[in-house]
Design an enzyme around this catalytic site. Structure first.
Site, mmCIF file in Angstrom:
data_model
loop_
_atom_site.group_PDB
_atom_site.id
_atom_site.type_symbol
_atom_site.label_atom_id
_atom_site.label_comp_id
_atom_site.label_asym_id
_atom_site.label_seq_id
_atom_site.Cartn_x
_atom_site.Cartn_y
_atom_site.Cartn_z
ATOM 1 C CB CYS A 2 -0.705 -0.177 1.302
ATOM 2 S SG CYS A 2 -1.917 -1.612 1.236
ATOM 3 N NE ARG A 27 7.584 1.889 -2.063
ATOM 4 C CZ ARG A 27 7.705 1.958 -0.959
ATOM 5 N NH1 ARG A 27 7.014 1.397 0.085
ATOM 6 N NH2 ARG A 27 8.783 2.447 -0.672
ATOM 7 C CD1 TRP A 78 -0.038 -6.216 -2.872
ATOM 8 C CD2 TRP A 78 -0.367 -6.751 -0.764
ATOM 9 N NE1 TRP A 78 0.502 -7.595 -2.604
ATOM 10 C CE2 TRP A 78 0.273 -7.985 -1.476
ATOM 11 C CE3 TRP A 78 -0.609 -7.066 0.829
ATOM 12 C CZ2 TRP A 78 0.399 -9.136 -0.631
ATOM 13 C CZ3 TRP A 78 -0.259 -8.367 1.381
ATOM 14 C CH2 TRP A 78 0.297 -9.186 0.554
ATOM 15 C CG ASN A 113 -0.208 2.727 3.358
ATOM 16 O OD1 ASN A 113 -1.164 2.678 2.860
ATOM 17 N ND2 ASN A 113 1.143 3.095 3.186
ATOM 18 N N GLY A 114 -1.459 -0.295 6.460
ATOM 19 C CA GLY A 114 -1.415 -1.266 7.687
ATOM 20 C C GLY A 114 -2.367 -2.111 7.902
ATOM 21 C CD GLU A 507 17.415 -15.738 -3.042
ATOM 22 O OE1 GLU A 507 16.731 -15.664 -1.842
ATOM 23 O OE2 GLU A 507 17.241 -14.703 -4.026
ATOM 24 C CE LYS A 511 14.291 -14.156 -5.864
ATOM 25 N NZ LYS A 511 14.998 -13.730 -4.714
ATOM 26 C CD GLU A 514 9.977 -13.807 -4.619
ATOM 27 O OE1 GLU A 514 9.678 -12.645 -4.196
ATOM 28 O OE2 GLU A 514 11.226 -14.333 -5.163
ATOM 29 C CG HIS A 530 18.189 -37.644 7.389
ATOM 30 N ND1 HIS A 530 18.322 -38.587 8.349
ATOM 31 C CD2 HIS A 530 19.412 -37.005 7.138
ATOM 32 C CE1 HIS A 530 19.517 -38.721 8.518
ATOM 33 N NE2 HIS A 530 20.208 -37.834 7.781
ATOM 34 C CE LYS A 629 12.036 -4.784 -4.599
ATOM 35 N NZ LYS A 629 12.824 -6.081 -4.667
HETATM 36 C C1 AGP Z 1 12.725 -11.661 -2.484
HETATM 37 O O1 AGP Z 1 12.596 -11.995 -3.864
HETATM 38 C C2 AGP Z 1 11.525 -11.329 -1.904
HETATM 39 N N1 AGP Z 1 10.586 -10.585 -2.946
HETATM 40 C C3 AGP Z 1 11.266 -11.021 -0.255
HETATM 41 O O2 AGP Z 1 11.476 -12.360 0.051
HETATM 42 C C4 AGP Z 1 12.060 -9.994 0.220
HETATM 43 O O3 AGP Z 1 13.445 -10.259 0.082
HETATM 44 C C5 AGP Z 1 11.506 -9.829 1.873
HETATM 45 O O4 AGP Z 1 10.126 -9.432 1.530
HETATM 46 C C6 AGP Z 1 12.384 -9.097 2.522
HETATM 47 O O5 AGP Z 1 12.458 -7.559 1.965
HETATM 48 P P1 AGP Z 1 13.509 -6.516 2.333
HETATM 49 O O6 AGP Z 1 14.835 -6.900 1.945
HETATM 50 O O7 AGP Z 1 13.008 -5.180 1.611
HETATM 51 O O8 AGP Z 1 13.400 -6.272 3.963
#
Ligand code: AGP
Length: 634
Positions: A2, A27, A78, A113-114, A507, A511, A514, A530, A629
């Site tokens: 937001c 964002r 959002w 926002n929030g 990671e 990726k 996501e 395991h 974002k």
């Molecule tokens: C990463 O690809 C993400 N979109 C997400 O995990 C991100 O890294 C996380 O929300 C943390 O964000 P920040 O680094 O702005 O704190």
């Protein structure tokens, strides 16, 4: 996530509001809206336009309606409470209480926002008083609450309303009876005041925004509001009161000159921001390391309200606690290996959203390190404040936004210079975080007497070589595209790594899921037998990060376990490993062996794999579904 923009001006402010929303667009949002006080025409009053399409569509709507005004608020939403739909989009209005309320002109407009945690209770109370709700949002209670508490002074009404709110909020509110006034308040979500100028003999205009970036080109004079602040914007004047209602002077809430980036980043020859940002990594790393002549504590000196000298802090700590979310958390996991092995400092890494609610054992000699691209992630900020509340005052952030709350609230900081990251999937922020964390490892190793001058010189030389090394990794793209074509046909994928590269496997899996929506999981390769080995069939691609380090032979045994079950391996091997492609075993060779810095390079082919798989599947690479974002709510 937001975004908020608000303004009180003597000129038509609608273009500023729309442009502010456009700057916040990257964002992530699923609806948007604007409300203004229109003084001219037959029926002066509050008007709004809302859309579940892009801000451009909202802009077309306000142009078609001929909406012009000096006071207004705008929002990108959002969805949290209530589906992404026009009736849930902000601004929300209150028409007052009573059965005939909807036939009366709107009285209060709010953007928020929030998350208001006690919204159910407030909704029931307001409904009992005759207020009708038009949305499923938690925000609408604020509009009605302000209306119920209004006695001719909007500032007082907002102060009284926020005293009833539990949860996190940044809000901007205006009332039809005070058309040249906007009141804002914040707790748990960011909000800044933009101080404008008097021009052409007109009184000074003032702005509100959830991020100074939304005001780029409008004003660079910014007041960062503190937790619990309520701010009053009028033509030619503004004031701020703290949580207890005490007026804050310029000492307590200074106006800062902020060079916020405009958010208008060109794509250039690239199809997507994520692709651009992957290819920007050599430059981002070079920029991040620019000016680093040697390992000195001053590299980490503070820049915010709590600024401290790093050398003093480094002398006083004997352990590290890393707090972060998502990709930033994984960079912390890599750093744990570095910090313990090279600096000999016990290091704990915690997911911020868990740490903030856990009863943990605080230790005053801890260096609390937050890692964040945006510096505004709600969970990481809350975890930082929680650690501070437990008496841990030595705090440091590795952050990409110098003006963020994280930098302001930490005693020490290392600002990565990745540049603006627009793609929701974080790429260049991750590799530059790793560079910052490696420097921190060296600085702490030095302060522990564990770094000789020769070692320092050797590590710095290797770091300076990173941009060139990254270029040759990026040249592997055609081979990765070939892999991606196969991955695009799959529903699941497994990622394996060991040691320093286990977080890189995590990671890589993040990726892929996501942006391509393929279910992906990562394991330390030793864990295969395991449990996850049960998943391995010829339908399960298994990505293995295989640098030539002391764990390679162990990793090769794990790869055999996969092959023996008919699993198809996709191996990122170093040049000097003797792993060769054959049936069921696909190998891409990294150009060099990079030693302890290897995670910074091995992650890049995994970023490219996710990108090209998503491209082959036709998903929205830069704005994956359901994700934002900057995660500024819990
Ligand atoms: C990463 O690809 C993400 N979109 C997400 O995990 C991100 O890294 C996380 O929300 C943390 O964000 P920040 O680094 O702005 O704190």
């Amino acid at each position: 996530m937001c975004g908020i923009v608000g303004a009180v001006s003597a000129r038509n402010i609608v273009p500023v509001l729309i442009q502010g929303l456009q700057r916040l667009e990257y964002r992530g949002y699923d609806s948007c809206g604007v409300a203004v006080y229109r003084s001219g025409g037959d029926a002066p009053g509050l008007y709004r336009a809302r859309s579940t399409a892009r801000v451009a569509e909202l802009q077309a709507q306000v142009a078609a309606d001929g909406l012009e005004a000096g006071t207004g608020i705008a929002h990108t939403r959002w969805a949290t409470h209530g589906a992404p739909a026009v009736h849930n989009a902000h601004p929300h209005f209150s028409h007052g209480a009573g059965a005939d309320a909807s036939s009366r002109p709107a009285r209060v407009a709010v953007v928020h926002n929030g998350i208001i945690e006690n919204h159910d209770e407030l909704r029931a109370e307001l409904q009992a008083r005759g207020y009708r709700f038009d949305s499923q949002t938690d925000t609408e209670v604020i509009a009605h609450l302000v209306d119920a508490l209004y006695d001719g002074d909007l500032f007082r009404a907002v102060q009284a309303a926020v005293a009833r709110l539990q949860g996190a909020y940044a809000i901007a509110v205006f009332h039809k009876d005070e058309p040249q006034r906007v009141v804002g308040a914040r707790a748990g979500s960011p909000l800044v005041l933009g101080v404008g100028q008097a021009r052409d003999g007109l009184p000074a205009e003032h702005f509100l925004a959830s991020d100074a970036m939304a005001l780029a080109g409008v004003t660079d004079q910014i007041v960062y509001l503190a937790e619990g602040d309520v701010v009053d914007l009028q033509l030619g004047r503004y004031w701020v009161c703290d949580r207890s209602g005490r007026p804050m002077g310029p000492e307590e809430r200074p106006v800062r000159t902020v060079q916020a980036h405009s958010g208008a980043v060109e794509l250039g020859p690239y199809r997507h921001y994520m692709q651009k940002e992957i290819f920007e990594q050599p430059r981002a790393l070079a920029d991040t390391l620019e000016g680093v002549e040697g390992v000195v504590p001053e590299l980490f000196d503070g820049q915010g309200d709590q600024a401290a000298a790093a050398w003093r802090v480094f002398k006083d700590i004997d352990r590290v606690l890393i707090l972060a979310c998502g990709t930033s958390y994984y960079s912390g996991c890599v750093a744990k290996y570095w910090l313990e092995a090279m600096a000999g400092i016990p290091t704990q890494v915690e997911v911020a959203s868990e740490y903030r609610y856990r009863r943990s054992v605080p230790h005053p000699k801890t260096l609390v390190v937050t890692i964040s691209q945006s510096g505004e992630t709600a969970d990481t900020l809350a975890a930082l404040r929680h650690a501070q509340s437990l008496g841990m005052r030595h705090t440091l952030t590795i952050c990409n936004v110098a003006t963020s709350a994280m930098v302001r609230e930490c005693a020490l900081a290392y600002i990565t210079r990745a540049g603006v990251e627009i793609g929701v999937a974080s790429t260049k922020a991750f590799t530059t975080q790793l560079a910052g964390l490696f420097l921190l490892t060296l600085a702490l190793a030095q302060s522990q007497g564990r770094l000789s001058a020769e070692e320092e010189a050797r590590h710095l030389k290797a770091m300076r070589h990173l941009p060139v090394a990254l270029q040759s990794v990026l040249a592997l793209e055609p081979q990765i595209i070939h892999w991606a074509e196969a991955f695009a046909q799959k529903d699941h994928a497994l990622f394996l790594g060991r040691g320093l590269h286990y977080p890189i496997a995590l990671e890589g899996a993040l990726k892929l899921k996501e942006i391509s929506y393929i279910h992906a999981e990562a394991y330390p390769a030793g864990e295969l037998k395991h449990g996850p080995l049960a998943l391995v069939t010829s339908a399960m691609p298994v990505v293995t990060v295989a640098p030539n380090d002391e764990l390679l032979e162990k990793l090769k045994s794990n790869m055999q376990e996969v092959r023996a079950r008919g699993g198809v391996l996709y191996v990122l091997a170093d040049a000097d490993t003797r792993i060769r492609s054959e049936e069921g075993l696909n190998v891409i060779r990294m150009p060099e062996h990079y030693g302890v810095l290897s995670p910074i390079l091995h992650v890049v082919p995994l970023q490219l794999l996710a990108y090209h798989t998503a491209l082959a599947k036709g998903t929205d690479v830069d704005k994956p579904r359901n994700l934002a974002k900057s995660v500024t709510v819990e």
